[in-house]
Design a protein around this motif. Structure first.
Motif, PDB file in Angstrom:
ATOM      1  N   LEU A  39       0.815  -1.217   0.000  1.00 27.22           N
ATOM      2  CA  LEU A  39       0.000   0.000   0.000  1.00 27.22           C
ATOM      3  C   LEU A  39       0.845   1.261   0.000  1.00 27.22           C
ATOM      4  O   LEU A  39       0.333   2.339  -0.243  1.00 27.22           O
ATOM      5  CB  LEU A  39      -0.962  -0.027   1.189  1.00 27.22           C
ATOM      6  N   ALA A  40       2.130   1.119   0.269  1.00 24.23           N
ATOM      7  CA  ALA A  40       2.989   2.305   0.251  1.00 24.23           C
ATOM      8  C   ALA A  40       3.244   2.797  -1.171  1.00 24.23           C
ATOM      9  O   ALA A  40       3.515   3.969  -1.387  1.00 24.23           O
ATOM     10  CB  ALA A  40       4.313   2.009   0.949  1.00 24.23           C
ATOM     11  N   TYR A  48      -5.791  -2.425  -4.392  1.00 24.18           N
ATOM     12  CA  TYR A  48      -6.396  -2.886  -3.138  1.00 24.18           C
ATOM     13  C   TYR A  48      -7.447  -1.914  -2.616  1.00 24.18           C
ATOM     14  O   TYR A  48      -7.922  -2.049  -1.495  1.00 24.18           O
ATOM     15  CB  TYR A  48      -5.303  -3.083  -2.085  1.00 24.18           C
ATOM     16  N   MET A  49      -7.805  -0.972  -3.439  1.00 19.56           N
ATOM     17  CA  MET A  49      -8.782   0.034  -3.022  1.00 19.56           C
ATOM     18  C   MET A  49     -10.081  -0.144  -3.789  1.00 19.56           C
ATOM     19  O   MET A  49     -10.122  -0.833  -4.801  1.00 19.56           O
ATOM     20  CB  MET A  49      -8.201   1.438  -3.275  1.00 19.56           C
ATOM     21  N   GLY A  50     -11.147   0.450  -3.291  1.00 22.09           N
ATOM     22  CA  GLY A  50     -12.413   0.438  -4.015  1.00 22.09           C
ATOM     23  C   GLY A  50     -13.307  -0.747  -3.716  1.00 22.09           C
ATOM     24  O   GLY A  50     -14.346  -0.909  -4.342  1.00 22.09           O
ATOM     25  N   VAL A  60      -4.608  -1.209   8.809  1.00 21.57           N
ATOM     26  CA  VAL A  60      -3.272  -1.465   9.362  1.00 21.57           C
ATOM     27  C   VAL A  60      -2.255  -0.501   8.751  1.00 21.57           C
ATOM     28  O   VAL A  60      -1.418   0.080   9.441  1.00 21.57           O
ATOM     29  CB  VAL A  60      -2.864  -2.935   9.122  1.00 21.57           C
ATOM     30  N   TYR A  61      -2.353  -0.309   7.444  1.00 21.20           N
ATOM     31  CA  TYR A  61      -1.421   0.589   6.751  1.00 21.20           C
ATOM     32  C   TYR A  61      -1.553   2.024   7.264  1.00 21.20           C
ATOM     33  O   TYR A  61      -0.555   2.659   7.621  1.00 21.20           O
ATOM     34  CB  TYR A  61      -1.663   0.539   5.248  1.00 21.20           C
TER      35      TYR A  61
ATOM     36  N   ALA B  32     -10.810   4.685   1.416  1.00 26.26           N
ATOM     37  CA  ALA B  32     -10.067   3.895   0.427  1.00 26.26           C
ATOM     38  C   ALA B  32     -10.872   2.728  -0.122  1.00 26.26           C
ATOM     39  O   ALA B  32     -10.628   2.292  -1.251  1.00 26.26           O
ATOM     40  CB  ALA B  32      -8.763   3.387   1.045  1.00 26.26           C
ATOM     41  N   ILE B  33     -11.833   2.195   0.647  1.00 31.96           N
ATOM     42  CA  ILE B  33     -12.595   1.060   0.127  1.00 31.96           C
ATOM     43  C   ILE B  33     -13.763   1.493  -0.751  1.00 31.96           C
ATOM     44  O   ILE B  33     -14.433   0.664  -1.343  1.00 31.96           O
ATOM     45  CB  ILE B  33     -13.104   0.118   1.243  1.00 31.96           C
TER      46      ILE B  33
END
Lengths: 102, 145
Positions: A39-40, A48-50, A60-61, B32-33
């Motif tokens: 994620l960095a 990994y979004m959306g 966590v990130y 973000a999701i």
């Protein structure tokens, strides 16, 4: 519950609200292996979004970013830096709930 | 008109209110999701606002902007009464018309407090007007939350 707390509700009222609303809460899911490391990087993080699937990893990130940078700098980096990444995140801030389609 | 439902922003505000990193982290993760459906519209609005900045006429009052939108045929063509997809139609299909319109909104740093107060007032009027339904009495619990 945060609203109630902010409005000065008594503990019993907050507990009442918690009990009334806990029935429809989604279960906590666990972070996946090694996702938080990805994620960095941007635009890799977009993969990994959306969708709700990677919420634990994203949490966590971002928690790590808060720890490492302090919350003010973390917010500046992720929302207010004027970068492609932070603009994208700022735009998502205006969203509705993931379940609703527009 | 900007109708995401602002949930991530609400979470963020609570985190800021009490300076709680865990709440802030959950706000960012929540954002973000979400899919970024409003992204193209917001990008375009920013660009339009930047271009117009020097020559721009004053923003005027918020409620006057709502009245102007209501009268504007270029915007009206994209919405239909009671249609759930109006927001999508305005911000996606109608982006050529809606983005320049919202680019009229600009707030200078020195007017932030006043405009925030004005925004609250305008939102209250809109919520009140949208919920007129006699003989029912309006409730503002959700609005206050």
């Amino acid at each position: 519950m945060l609203s109630l707390y902010g409005a000065g509700a008594a503990a019993a009222d907050i507990q009442f609200a918690y009990d009334r609303n806990k029935t429809y809460q989604r279960p906590l899911s666990r972070p996946h292996d090694h996702i938080a490391e990805h994620l960095a990087s941007w635009p890799e993080a977009l993969k990994y979004m959306g969708s709700p699937k990677f919420y634990p990893d994203l949490f966590v990130y971002f928690r790590g970013e808060m720890d490492e940078l302090g919350w003010q700098e973390a917010l500046k980096k992720h929302l207010f830096a004027g970068t492609e990444r932070s603009d994208d995140m700022l735009q998502r801030m205006f969203s509705g709930t993931p379940v609703l389609s527009s | 008109m900007l109708l995401g439902l602002l949930h991530p922003l609400i979470q963020l505000m609570y985190g800021l209110e009490w300076a709680q990193p865990a709440i802030l982290a959950s706000a960012l993760a929540q954002a973000a999701i979400h899919k970024n459906r409003l992204g193209p519209f917001l990008d375009r609005a920013e660009k339009e606002a930047a271009v117009a900045a020097d020559a721009a006429s004053p923003m005027g009052e918020i409620l006057d902007l709502f009245a102007a939108a209501e009268r504007d045929p270029a915007l009206r063509q994209h919405v239909a009464e009671g249609e759930p997809s109006n927001t999508t139609r305005l911000t996606r299909d109608g982006i050529e018309d809606s983005a320049p319109f919202v680019a009229r909104v600009r707030v200078a740093e020195h007017e932030l407090e006043e405009r925030t107060a004005e925004m609250m007032q305008a939102a209250l009027w809109l919520a009140a007007a949208a919920t007129v339904h006699p003989p029912n009495v309006q409730r503002f619990d959700f609005f206050l939350m």
